[in-house]
Design a protein around this motif. Sequence first.
Motif, short mmCIF file in Angstrom:
data_model
loop_
_atom_site.label_atom_id
_atom_site.label_comp_id
_atom_site.label_asym_id
_atom_site.label_seq_id
_atom_site.Cartn_x
_atom_site.Cartn_y
_atom_site.Cartn_z
N ILE A 110 61.04 52.19 21.25
CA ILE A 110 61.87 50.77 20.37
C ILE A 110 61.74 50.41 22.42
N VAL A 161 58.48 47.84 22.18
CA VAL A 161 58.62 46.83 21.58
C VAL A 161 59.75 45.46 22.59
N GLN A 162 60.59 45.75 23.05
CA GLN A 162 60.61 45.20 24.40
C GLN A 162 60.06 44.71 25.03
N ALA A 206 56.61 42.89 23.53
CA ALA A 206 57.08 41.28 23.13
C ALA A 206 57.36 40.71 23.97
N ALA A 260 54.07 42.42 20.43
CA ALA A 260 55.13 43.61 19.70
C ALA A 260 54.48 44.26 18.93
N PRO A 261 54.43 45.51 18.18
CA PRO A 261 53.75 45.46 17.40
C PRO A 261 53.67 45.13 15.61
N ILE A 262 53.40 45.03 15.35
CA ILE A 262 53.81 44.69 13.44
C ILE A 262 54.35 46.16 12.78
N ALA A 300 60.19 48.16 8.38
CA ALA A 300 59.30 47.98 10.35
C ALA A 300 59.18 46.34 10.91
N ALA A 301 58.64 45.43 10.23
CA ALA A 301 58.57 44.49 10.09
C ALA A 301 60.02 43.73 11.40
N ILE A 327 61.24 46.19 14.13
CA ILE A 327 60.66 45.36 15.55
C ILE A 327 61.63 44.24 16.03
N VAL A 381 64.76 44.83 17.25
CA VAL A 381 64.87 45.19 18.68
C VAL A 381 65.08 43.73 19.72
N GLN A 382 64.18 43.17 19.38
CA GLN A 382 64.00 42.33 19.88
C GLN A 382 65.29 41.10 20.06
N ALA A 401 68.20 43.58 22.05
CA ALA A 401 68.06 43.93 23.47
C ALA A 401 68.35 42.57 24.40
N ALA A 426 69.65 47.04 22.63
CA ALA A 426 68.56 47.58 21.80
C ALA A 426 68.69 48.82 21.16
N PRO A 427 67.80 48.52 19.63
CA PRO A 427 68.56 50.28 18.88
C PRO A 427 68.12 51.84 20.40
N LEU A 479 64.98 55.21 16.10
CA LEU A 479 64.73 54.57 14.51
C LEU A 479 63.83 55.76 14.56
#
Lengths: 275, 275
Positions: free
Chosen positions: A186, A189-190, A193, A201-203, B182-183, B186, B189-190, B193, B201-202, B205
């Motif tokens: 998590i 991702v932040q 991003a 960010a991850p895909i 998942a996408a 992600i 999260v952004q 956040a 943010a979470p 997960l």
Amino acid sequence: MNPCDSHSPTASNGLTAQSTGREVRQAARSGRLSGHTSGLAREQVQANLAILPASLAGDFLRFCQRNPKPCPLLAVSEPGQYLLDELGEDLDIRSDVPRYRVWQHGELVAEPTDLREFWRDDLVTFALGCSFSFEHGLLAAGIALRHVQQGRNVAMYRTNIATRSAGPFHGPMVVSMRPMKAADAIRAVQITARVPEVHGAPIHLGDPALIGIGNLARPDYGDAVEVLPDELPVFWACGVTPQSAIATARPAFCITHAPGHMLVTDRLNRHLGLG
Amino acid sequence: MNPCDSHSPTASNGLTAQSTGREVRQAARSGRLSGHTSGLAREQVQANLAILPASLAGDFLRFCQRNPKPCPLLAVSEPGQYLLDELGEDLDIRSDVPRYRVWQHGELVAEPTDLREFWRDDLVTFALGCSFSFEHGLLAAGIALRHVQQGRNVAMYRTNIATRSAGPFHGPMVVSMRPMKAADAIRAVQITARVPEVHGAPIHLGDPALIGIGNLARPDYGDAVEVLPDELPVFWACGVTPQSAIATARPAFCITHAPGHMLVTDRLNRHLGLG
């Protein structure tokens, strides 16, 4: 092919993590450095390299524009331009990368440490962001990276996610994978991003089968690392994607960097928003 | 207890998603609204409510400071203060919430629609952020929320994550869960956040067992929703956490809002960085 090879120690010829980009480039130019750039000039942005004839450059540029996560463009040269001030002081793309790969019709024909004998006035240079930069940010945030701890190359996989094609360039997105606990995923991702210049960010995260990866223990590029029971695999778009697209397109002539032998720029990772 | 109850339609007495915060509060004050606030005044921030005697307010304030993700403080009153200009024009905390719960030694003793007969000069009001706000942002970003689609309350679970205690206040963190691809996770999260005022943010997960949740089909609060094979459960710290800590502390006297009957403020979700 693997543009961002391992973080293994490099025979440094006096080069260190604190070296400047210019010092690394000068060492490459003079022949004192022909090895990996991993771990050198850690403050500086390192880049994936693709050099194509002008006749294909428009297609490749559109390919990058349509696939910004795997192909984050840092700079594009004019045809024939080899001094890239935009990326670094006194930067000569013909000599300042430790090792290159020269391809003809998709076949590797040479691995020179200098491009002067291969240079042509119609060549256009593309510099693409590299995950070295965001790994720097993740490590600075206290997020452990197993492949770094184990001195391995990051694990990379072809997915069933299609890139958006442009001209002859097409093919599946390639991703890199880093295992993390959910709380770190998590945070990662932040952190990532904030840096679209280096894949963003991850895909994907979680079940690899959902993006067409059958077996995490068998990466298509790089080295496998274990995913522990309390971890998730986290997947980022990878700079191998454009190299894979070039390999598919089989252009009559092109040049890339050799895996792990990156172009070290003067740009600073912290100017990307990374610590 | 459930501070952010379902998104089900509300008997509106003319109130709509476009009503202002003041219009909703006036309807509560006049008795025209005694139901849920979900779906009303969607542009405005809604808040969880906790009202405690001053003798406990310092402990509770420290509990919130130490646990900002489940207890994001929007405002704290002076002892006895019932007009909370900071949160809204002409806002009277004694009358402007549609329904309250009055507790003595941890037992529910009344569910009034007005607090004037219970009010004391030593009462301190805490307004805490609510996931209604970030759900607004997720929906605006095109991320579907199954419990909203199905008109259910969000699923909530006690975890094995301990809160940091303060005075008599302690207990496990409670989380809300939303299943996502998942996408979307992600992106979520952004988006979340950016809004620490409403849980941020979470906190987890993926595998629920890693945070002590045995069975997703049996939430401790709210309604279960299905998690599809191509989805991950995504967990956010939840405003039920402080209510659970109050229930554990069993104070001689306290007041909360009734589940789903939130305090509607004049603050705008978009001022939190949400669309």
